[in-house]
Design an enzyme around this catalytic site. Structure first.
Site, PDB file in Angstrom:
ATOM      1  N   ASP A   1     -12.301  -9.054   4.300  1.00  0.00           N
ATOM      2  CA  ASP A   1     -13.561  -8.989   3.542  1.00  0.00           C
ATOM      3  C   ASP A   1     -14.146 -10.386   3.404  1.00  0.00           C
ATOM      4  O   ASP A   1     -15.346 -10.598   3.553  1.00  0.00           O
ATOM      5  CB  ASP A   1     -13.343  -8.396   2.144  1.00  0.00           C
TER       6      ASP A   1
ATOM      7  N   ASP B   1      -3.093 -18.177   0.392  1.00  0.00           N
ATOM      8  CA  ASP B   1      -4.079 -18.863  -0.468  1.00  0.00           C
ATOM      9  C   ASP B   1      -4.754 -19.995   0.303  1.00  0.00           C
ATOM     10  O   ASP B   1      -5.969 -20.179   0.236  1.00  0.00           O
ATOM     11  CB  ASP B   1      -3.432 -19.356  -1.776  1.00  0.00           C
TER      12      ASP B   1
ATOM     13  N   LYS C   1       2.970 -15.296   2.503  1.00  0.00           N
ATOM     14  CA  LYS C   1       3.218 -15.983   1.241  1.00  0.00           C
ATOM     15  C   LYS C   1       4.721 -16.215   1.165  1.00  0.00           C
ATOM     16  O   LYS C   1       5.410 -15.757   0.235  1.00  0.00           O
ATOM     17  CB  LYS C   1       2.688 -15.124   0.071  1.00  0.00           C
TER      18      LYS C   1
ATOM     19  N   ASP D   1      -6.338  -7.043   4.108  1.00  0.00           N
ATOM     20  CA  ASP D   1      -7.457  -6.386   3.438  1.00  0.00           C
ATOM     21  C   ASP D   1      -8.365  -7.443   2.807  1.00  0.00           C
ATOM     22  O   ASP D   1      -9.585  -7.424   2.971  1.00  0.00           O
ATOM     23  CB  ASP D   1      -6.924  -5.439   2.349  1.00  0.00           C
TER      24      ASP D   1
ATOM     25  N   TYR E   1       0.820  -1.210   0.000  1.00  0.00           N
ATOM     26  CA  TYR E   1       0.000   0.000   0.000  1.00  0.00           C
ATOM     27  C   TYR E   1       0.858   1.267   0.000  1.00  0.00           C
ATOM     28  O   TYR E   1       0.440   2.299  -0.518  1.00  0.00           O
ATOM     29  CB  TYR E   1      -0.904   0.041   1.235  1.00  0.00           C
TER      30      TYR E   1
HETATM   31  C1  IPM Z   1     -10.350  -1.248   4.039  1.00  0.00           C
HETATM   32  C2  IPM Z   1     -10.612  -0.668   2.679  1.00  0.00           C
HETATM   33  C3  IPM Z   1      -9.470   0.248   2.313  1.00  0.00           C
HETATM   34  C4  IPM Z   1      -8.204  -0.588   2.260  1.00  0.00           C
HETATM   35  C5  IPM Z   1      -9.655   1.032   0.995  1.00  0.00           C
HETATM   36  C6  IPM Z   1     -10.931   1.822   1.009  1.00  0.00           C
HETATM   37  C7  IPM Z   1      -8.472   1.903   0.698  1.00  0.00           C
HETATM   38  O1  IPM Z   1     -10.800  -1.667   1.737  1.00  0.00           O
HETATM   39  O2  IPM Z   1     -10.277  -0.473   5.016  1.00  0.00           O
HETATM   40  O3  IPM Z   1     -10.231  -2.464   4.149  1.00  0.00           O
HETATM   41  O4  IPM Z   1      -7.903  -1.193   1.222  1.00  0.00           O
HETATM   42  O5  IPM Z   1      -7.492  -0.647   3.265  1.00  0.00           O
HETATM   43 MG    MG Z   2     -10.817  -3.621   2.552  1.00  0.00          MG
END
Ligand code: IPM
Ligand code: MG
Length: 362
Positions: free
Chosen positions: A250, A222, A190, A246, A143
């Protein structure tokens, strides 16, 4: 009795409406427990770009720095998503904020609620009792490494860089958390491919010697992505770098049954920030239909982590659970529900005020 100052960054999309419900819960708590919380609102994200041309204005940074905690809504606006050439993007505000406030660890607890078992895409027997927490590194890695394009614009790169120091400081938080939980820590990396992952493994292997009571294992990302779905109960504390964190958070968030249930904390050396995991959900903005629970539960994390107010945090969680158990939920959880964002916020606040004792013994 405690006096604290909270910066409130409502942000974009549904950010303002869900944050308002979290504020109702905080006000209810301060009333019941006689705390004095004061609030200062500040701009962030697309809202800040529109107002002052910067997604994380200096003014906002100053307000954050001088607060005891930050309550954050959401960031992002579709008008920027399909324009790769936009000069500034709301997400840059989020990244700048993380970096400038030194928020190096993002803590995302994943747990399930009985009342939501049928809302999860996974079978009830797989998810009942799932309870793990992801420690995602937040200010390093791909990032924040050097990025660029070649002169002919046909090549692009993003550097992934980690230092031992960056790995150690989040490892400490993750190991400490494991000690207070089921004493199991999984490093997700990884290391079969990436040099940075090999550094993570080396540093964590060495550091683990300080925590003989914590059982540590190592998993390629993975494989971890697969195991989170196959057997989510396996995990207790997951420690991982920025981008893997990240992605897997999710993934993990859908286990609960609604993205609208999950809070998070971003911590570092000084002030910490609390926000729902979900994004700005622009399709729902202003409609009063978004689930405010993630924002409300973020307020509970704030009370616990930044102020050490554990009973107050617990009562908020119990009030949210009571809503779930009564079926007092927004449409993301029950499709035909007409219950609104603000009704859930009012109900949680009311439960906190009226039912303090019975909630705590429930
Ligand atoms: C998160 C989001 C952010 C990230 C984006 C919006 C930049 O997906 O907080 O997980 O990738 O960190
Ligand atoms: Mg995210």
């Amino acid at each position: 009795m405690m006096q604290k100052h909270i910066a409130v960054l409502k942000g974009d999309g549904i950010g303002p409406e869900v944050t308002d419900q979290a504020l109702k819960a905080l006000r209810a708590v301060s009333e019941v427990y006689n705390h004095t919380f004061t609030y200062t609102e500040a701009l962030v994200g697309a809202a800040a770009i529109d107002a002052v041309g910067n997604p994380y204005p200096d003014e906002t940074h100053k307000i954050c720095q001088s607060s005891d905690a930050i309550l954050f809504g959401a960031i992002g606006d579709p008008k920027y998503d399909n324009n790769p050439n936009a000069p500034v993007r709301p997400e840059q505000g989020l990244l700048a904020m993380r970096k400038n406030l030194g928020l190096f660890a993002n803590i995302r607890p994943i747990n399930t609620y009985k009342a939501l078992n049928n809302a999860s895409p996974l079978r009830a027997d797989l998810i009942e009792g799932v309870d793990f927490v992801v420690f995602r590194e937040l200010t390093g890695g791909i990032y924040f490494g050097t990025k660029g394009r070649s002169e002919d614009r046909n090549t692009a790169f993003d550097n992934c860089i980690y230092t031992k120091e960056e790995i150690l400081r989040i490892s400490k938080l993750a190991f400490e958390a494991a000690l207070k939980r089921r004493k199991k820590l999984t490093l997700v990396d990884k290391a079969n491919v990436l040099a940075t992952s090999r550094l993570w493994r080396e540093v964590v292997q060495e550091y683990a010697k300080n925590y003989p009571d914590v059982e540590v294992d190592y998993m390629f990302v993975d494989n971890a992505a697969m195991r989170i779905i196959q057997n989510p109960k396996y995990f207790d504390v997951i420690l991982t770098e920025n981008m893997f964190g990240d992605i897997i958070t999710d993934e993990a968030s859908v286990i609960t049954g609604s993205l609208g249930m999950l809070p998070s904390a971003s911590v570092g050396s000084k002030v910490a920030l609390f926000e729902p995991i979900h994004g700005s959900y622009p399709q729902a903005a202003g409609k009063n239909i978004a689930n405010p629970c993630a924002a409300i539960l973020s307020a509970a994390m704030l009370l616990e982590i930044s102020f050490g107010l554990n009973e107050e945090a617990k009562i908020i969680r119990k009030a949210v659970e009571a809503c779930l158990n009564e079926g007092f939920v927004t449409e993301d959880i029950r499709r035909d529900s007409k219950i609104t964002t603000s009704q859930v916020g009012d109900k949680v606040a009311e439960l906190i005020i009226k039912k303090k004792e019975s909630l705590l013994t429930a």
